[in-house]
Design an enzyme around this catalytic site. Structure first.
Site, PDB file in Angstrom:
ATOM      1  N   ASP A  19      -2.660  -5.842   2.210  1.00 30.40           N
ATOM      2  CA  ASP A  19      -3.220  -5.044   3.290  1.00 30.40           C
ATOM      3  C   ASP A  19      -2.848  -5.832   4.533  1.00 30.40           C
ATOM      4  O   ASP A  19      -3.442  -6.877   4.800  1.00 30.40           O
ATOM      5  CB  ASP A  19      -4.736  -4.913   3.153  1.00 30.40           C
ATOM      6  CG  ASP A  19      -5.277  -3.935   4.176  1.00 30.40           C
ATOM      7  OD1 ASP A  19      -5.031  -4.141   5.374  1.00 30.40           O
ATOM      8  OD2 ASP A  19      -5.934  -2.956   3.771  1.00 30.40           O
ATOM      9  N   HIS A  20      -1.860  -5.353   5.262  1.00 30.21           N
ATOM     10  CA  HIS A  20      -1.315  -6.232   6.306  1.00 30.21           C
ATOM     11  C   HIS A  20      -2.319  -6.523   7.417  1.00 30.21           C
ATOM     12  O   HIS A  20      -2.155  -7.480   8.163  1.00 30.21           O
ATOM     13  CB  HIS A  20       0.021  -5.704   6.844  1.00 30.21           C
ATOM     14  CG  HIS A  20      -0.098  -4.633   7.882  1.00 30.21           C
ATOM     15  ND1 HIS A  20      -0.268  -3.307   7.570  1.00 30.21           N
ATOM     16  CD2 HIS A  20      -0.070  -4.683   9.237  1.00 30.21           C
ATOM     17  CE1 HIS A  20      -0.342  -2.602   8.675  1.00 30.21           C
ATOM     18  NE2 HIS A  20      -0.221  -3.405   9.704  1.00 30.21           N
ATOM     19  N   LYS A  33      -3.597 -10.351   9.871  1.00 26.86           N
ATOM     20  CA  LYS A  33      -3.726 -10.509  11.321  1.00 26.86           C
ATOM     21  C   LYS A  33      -4.725 -11.630  11.624  1.00 26.86           C
ATOM     22  O   LYS A  33      -5.840 -11.654  11.097  1.00 26.86           O
ATOM     23  CB  LYS A  33      -4.196  -9.195  11.977  1.00 26.86           C
ATOM     24  CG  LYS A  33      -3.153  -8.062  11.885  1.00 26.86           C
ATOM     25  CD  LYS A  33      -3.641  -6.808  12.572  1.00 26.86           C
ATOM     26  CE  LYS A  33      -2.795  -5.594  12.222  1.00 26.86           C
ATOM     27  NZ  LYS A  33      -1.568  -5.453  12.987  1.00 26.86           N
ATOM     28  N   HIS A  43      -7.095  -0.451   5.650  1.00 25.19           N
ATOM     29  CA  HIS A  43      -7.254  -1.378   6.780  1.00 25.19           C
ATOM     30  C   HIS A  43      -8.668  -1.357   7.367  1.00 25.19           C
ATOM     31  O   HIS A  43      -9.271  -2.394   7.621  1.00 25.19           O
ATOM     32  CB  HIS A  43      -6.260  -1.042   7.889  1.00 25.19           C
ATOM     33  CG  HIS A  43      -4.839  -0.938   7.419  1.00 25.19           C
ATOM     34  ND1 HIS A  43      -4.306  -1.790   6.489  1.00 25.19           N
ATOM     35  CD2 HIS A  43      -3.837  -0.088   7.752  1.00 25.19           C
ATOM     36  CE1 HIS A  43      -3.038  -1.465   6.273  1.00 25.19           C
ATOM     37  NE2 HIS A  43      -2.731  -0.433   7.015  1.00 25.19           N
ATOM     38  N   LYS A  65       0.851  -1.182   0.000  1.00 21.88           N
ATOM     39  CA  LYS A  65       0.000   0.000   0.000  1.00 21.88           C
ATOM     40  C   LYS A  65       0.889   1.235   0.000  1.00 21.88           C
ATOM     41  O   LYS A  65       2.056   1.114   0.355  1.00 21.88           O
ATOM     42  CB  LYS A  65      -0.940   0.007   1.201  1.00 21.88           C
ATOM     43  CG  LYS A  65      -0.196   0.044   2.537  1.00 21.88           C
ATOM     44  CD  LYS A  65      -1.047   0.558   3.651  1.00 21.88           C
ATOM     45  CE  LYS A  65      -0.991   2.060   3.723  1.00 21.88           C
ATOM     46  NZ  LYS A  65      -0.721   2.575   5.076  1.00 21.88           N
TER      47      LYS A  65
HETATM   48  C1  BG6 Z   1       0.319   1.257   8.300  1.00 22.63           C
HETATM   49  C2  BG6 Z   1       0.234   2.754   8.374  1.00 22.63           C
HETATM   50  O1  BG6 Z   1      -0.357   0.775   7.180  1.00 22.63           O
HETATM   51  O2  BG6 Z   1      -0.252   0.700   9.472  1.00 22.63           O
HETATM   52  C3  BG6 Z   1       0.920   3.281   9.616  1.00 22.63           C
HETATM   53  O3  BG6 Z   1       0.851   3.324   7.226  1.00 22.63           O
HETATM   54  C4  BG6 Z   1       0.399   2.586  10.855  1.00 22.63           C
HETATM   55  O4  BG6 Z   1       0.749   4.688   9.736  1.00 22.63           O
HETATM   56  C5  BG6 Z   1       0.395   1.071  10.667  1.00 22.63           C
HETATM   57  O5  BG6 Z   1       1.223   2.947  11.933  1.00 22.63           O
HETATM   58  C6  BG6 Z   1      -0.316   0.395  11.831  1.00 22.63           C
HETATM   59  O6  BG6 Z   1      -0.180  -0.994  11.740  1.00 22.63           O
HETATM   60  P1  BG6 Z   1      -0.323  -1.922  13.013  1.00 22.63           P
HETATM   61  O7  BG6 Z   1      -0.222  -3.308  12.487  1.00 22.63           O
HETATM   62  O8  BG6 Z   1       0.788  -1.559  13.948  1.00 22.63           O
HETATM   63  O9  BG6 Z   1      -1.658  -1.617  13.616  1.00 22.63           O
END
Ligand code: BG6
Length: 498
Positions: A183-184, A188, A246, A154
C-alpha cells in the site's frame, strides 16, 4: 539494518510500473549505497525481450531515470544496468517454469545471491495465484537454503470474498510472513509520522480520544481525472481504488491503540483491532444517509476544456462509477465511541492534497469571543500528508489591545525545513524494507480483509440499492454540494487552499 545478498525477480517486468517506479527506486537505493553487495534484478514477462533490450527499455532509454540524472550520476547507470537481466516466459504466465528456475539458479550461482529471492508481482492480480503455484512447483518458495518473499501490488481483491480467496490461494504456497502486500501510502514519510506524532508526544496522546476530539476529517483530493486508466477505473471506482486501501490504512493509524513496541506484528495487531472496530453499516438506509457518491462532469478549468468522466477513454458512456466518495462512520471502541469520522476521496478536485484534520472539542465554558462576537473556535491539528508535508496547529491567541478578543492563529511545521535529508520515495522505502524483511509498512491478510468487511456492504448498496444517487460535480470543484450535509452541526469540510 543489514540487507542480505539477494535477487529481485519482477513479474510483469515489461509493464509501466517497472520503468516508472521500481527501477528509479532501485537506482536511488543503489546510488545511496543501500543495495547489498551482491544484487541482481531479473525481469520476467511475456514480452520478447533480451537482457540488452530490457536494460535499454527500463534503464538507458527510460525517461524516468534520465530526467533526474546529474552528470556524475550517469556513470552509475551503466554499472547499475549490469545488474539487470530478463527472462521471457512465453505466451502465458501459466506455463512450465523450468527455464525460469534454471535461469534463477544460474544467476544465483554466478552472482552470489545466496538463494534469497524476492518475487515482485507487477502483474494484474488474477495472475498472482498462477505465479505462486508455478514457483512452488519448482521448489522456488522453499526457505531451507535462503529466504523467499512475495510482494503483490494493489488491488488485493475486488471485494471481501475475492480478497479471502486470494489470501487462501496464496497461503497454499507462501506463509503469511513471506507475503508483502503493498500500500504505497504506508511508504509515505508523513503517514509513518502519524505514529510518532501520536505516541512520542505527550502533548497529543492524552487528548487523542472521545473526551477531547469532536470529529476527525480526512480528505484525499486529486486534481487529475482518470488519465489513461479509464478501463481499470470504471470497474473499480473511488471506494475500491483509494478508500478500501490507502484511506482505511490512514484511519487505522489515526484510530489504533498504542502498540507495545515498534515491531511489525505489534503495530499490525493494533491496526487490525482498529479496523475491526469500524461500525459496519448493515442496512441500506444507514448507508444511504452516511455516504455520498459523485462523478465529475465536463468543465472548463483555467480556459481549458476538461472531459467529463463518462467521456474518458475506456469508460462506459452510461457509467455510474464514482469518482468521488465521502463517508461518515464510527469506530466502536472505548476510545472512539460516537466520534464521527468523515473521509472523502476524489478525482478532479481543485487541487491535489491529502490531509487529516483532528477537530478538538471547544473548551466547555466559553468566556471569550472573537471580534465578530462569536465564541472561540475549536482547536485543530492538521496533518498534511501531501504536498507541503507537515503539521499545522490552529489555536486561539488574544488580539492585542483592550479586552479579551480571541483570534485563531497557526503554528506551522514543514518537513522541508527539517534538514537537508533526502526523503526516500514511497517505493524506495517499501522496497528496502522488503529487502530487509521488515513488513511493518505492508498490509497483513487480516488487515486487508477487515477493510473489505467494512467496504463490502457499501459496495453492495451502491451497486444494487434502489435509491442510490451518483451526484454530478463539475471538474475542478470540491465535489457535490450534497456532501456538505454529511457533516453534522455547524461544521464544514475544510477545503485546503480555499
Ligand atoms: C493509486 C490509485 O493507488 O493511488 C490512483 O490507483 C491514484 O488512482 C494514486 O491516483 C494516488 O497516489 P498518490 O501517491 O499520488 O496520492
Amino acid at each position: 539494518n543489514k540487507t542480505s545478498n539477494q535477487m529481485l525477480i519482477i513479474f510483469g517486468a515489461s509493464g509501466d510500473l517497472t520503468a516508472r517506479k521500481l527501477i528509479p527506486a532501485l537506482f536511488n537505493l543503489y546510488k545511496d549505497d543501500h543495495l547489498p553487495e551482491k544484487f541482481v534484478v531479473l525481469g520476467v514477462s511475456r514480452s520478447d525481450l533480451t537482457d540488452v533490450s530490457f536494460r535499454k527499455k527500463v534503464v538507458t532509454e527510460s525517461s524516468y531515470l534520465e530526467e533526474d540524472l546529474g552528470k556524475e550520476e550517469k556513470e552509475y547507470v551503466d554499472k547499475f544496468a549490469d545488474k539487470i537481466f530478463y527472462e521471457d516466459l512465453g505466451k502465458s504466465y501459466d506455463t512450465d517454469y523450468t527455464n525460469l528456475a534454471h535461469r534463477i539458479s544460474d544467476l544465483n550461482t554466478k552472482y552470489g545471491t545466496e538463494n534469497n529471492y524476492i518475487y515482485y508481482l507487477s502483474t494484474p492480480p488474477n495472475i498472482y495465484e498462477t505465479v505462486a503455484k508455478n514457483l512452488h512447483k519448482q521448489g522456488l518458495t522453499e526457505e531451507s537454503n535462503g529466504w523467499k518473499r512475495f510482494i503483490v501490488e494493489k488491488p488485493f481483491g475486488y471485494d471481501l470474498k475475492s480478497a479471502r480467496e486470494l489470501n487462501n490461494a496464496l497461503h497454499q504456497y507462501f506463509k503469511e510472513n513471506q507475503i508483502y502486500r503493498i500500500d504505497h501510502y504506508l511508504g509515505k514519510e508523513t503517514v509513518q509520522n502519524l505514529l510518532v506524532t501520536r505516541f512520542a508526544n505527550s502533548i497529543f496522546e492524552p487528548l487523542w480520544n472521545r473526551n477531547y476530539i469532536h470529529h476527525i476529517e480526512i480528505t484525499n483530493a486529486e486534481s487529475v481525472g482518470v488519465e489513461k486508466r479509464g478501463g481499470y477505473y470504471d470497474k473499480s471506482g473511488a471506494l475500491r481504488d483509494m478508500f478500501q486501501n490507502h484511506l482505511l490504512q490512514i484511519v487505522s493509524l489515526v484510530a489504533m491503540e498504542p502498540p507495545i513496541g515498534d515491531e511489525a506484528e505489534e503495530i499490525r495487531n493494533e491496526k487490525v483491532k482498529a479496523l475491526k472496530s469500524l461500525r459496519i453499516m448493515k442496512d441500506h438506509k444507514t448507508i444511504h444517509d452516511h455516504t455520498i457518491r459523485g462523478q465529475y462532469l465536463a468543465a472548463e478549468i483555467n480556459g481549458e476544456k476538461v472531459k467529463g468522466y463518462r467521456e474518458e477513454e475506456g469508460v462506459d458512456p452510461d457509467s455510474t462509477t464514482e469518482t468521488y466518495a465521502a463517508i461518515k462512520f464510527f469506530v466502536d471502541n472505548w476510545r472512539w465511541k460516537d466520534v464521527p469520522f468523515y473521509v472523502r476521496t476524489a478525482k478532479r478536485m481543485p487541487t491535489k492534497v491529502t490531509e487529516i484534520v483532528i477537530h478538538f472539542k471547544s473548551t466547555h465554558h466559553q468566556i471569550f469571543t472573537d471580534s465578530a462576537g462569536i465564541t472561540n473556535k475549536d482547536n485543530q491539528l492538521i496533518i498534511r500528508i501531501q504536498p507541503d508535508e507537515g503539521i499545522l496547529i490552529k489555536f486561539g491567541v488574544k488580539v492585542p489591545g483592550q479586552g479579551f478578543k480571541v483570534e485563531r492563529t497557526n503554528l506551522d511545521f514543514y518537513y522541508s525545513s527539517l534538514s537537508d535529508t533526502n526523503l526516500m520515495t514511497a517505493y524506495e522505502r517499501l522496497l528496502l524494507d522488503a529487502m530487509q524483511g521488515d513488513a511493518t509498512l505492508y498490509a497483513r491478510a487480516d488487515e486487508v480483509e477487515a477493510a473489505w468487511e467494512f467496504v463490502d456492504p457499501i459496495l453492495d448498496y451502491w451497486q444494487n440499492g434502489e435509491d442510490v444517487v451518483t451526484y454530478g460535480y463539475s471538474a475542478g470543484v470540491w465535489g457535490p454540494k450534497n456532501a456538505d450535509e454529511l457533516i453534522d452541526g455547524l461544521y464544514m469540510w475544510r477545503n485546503p487552499g480555499e
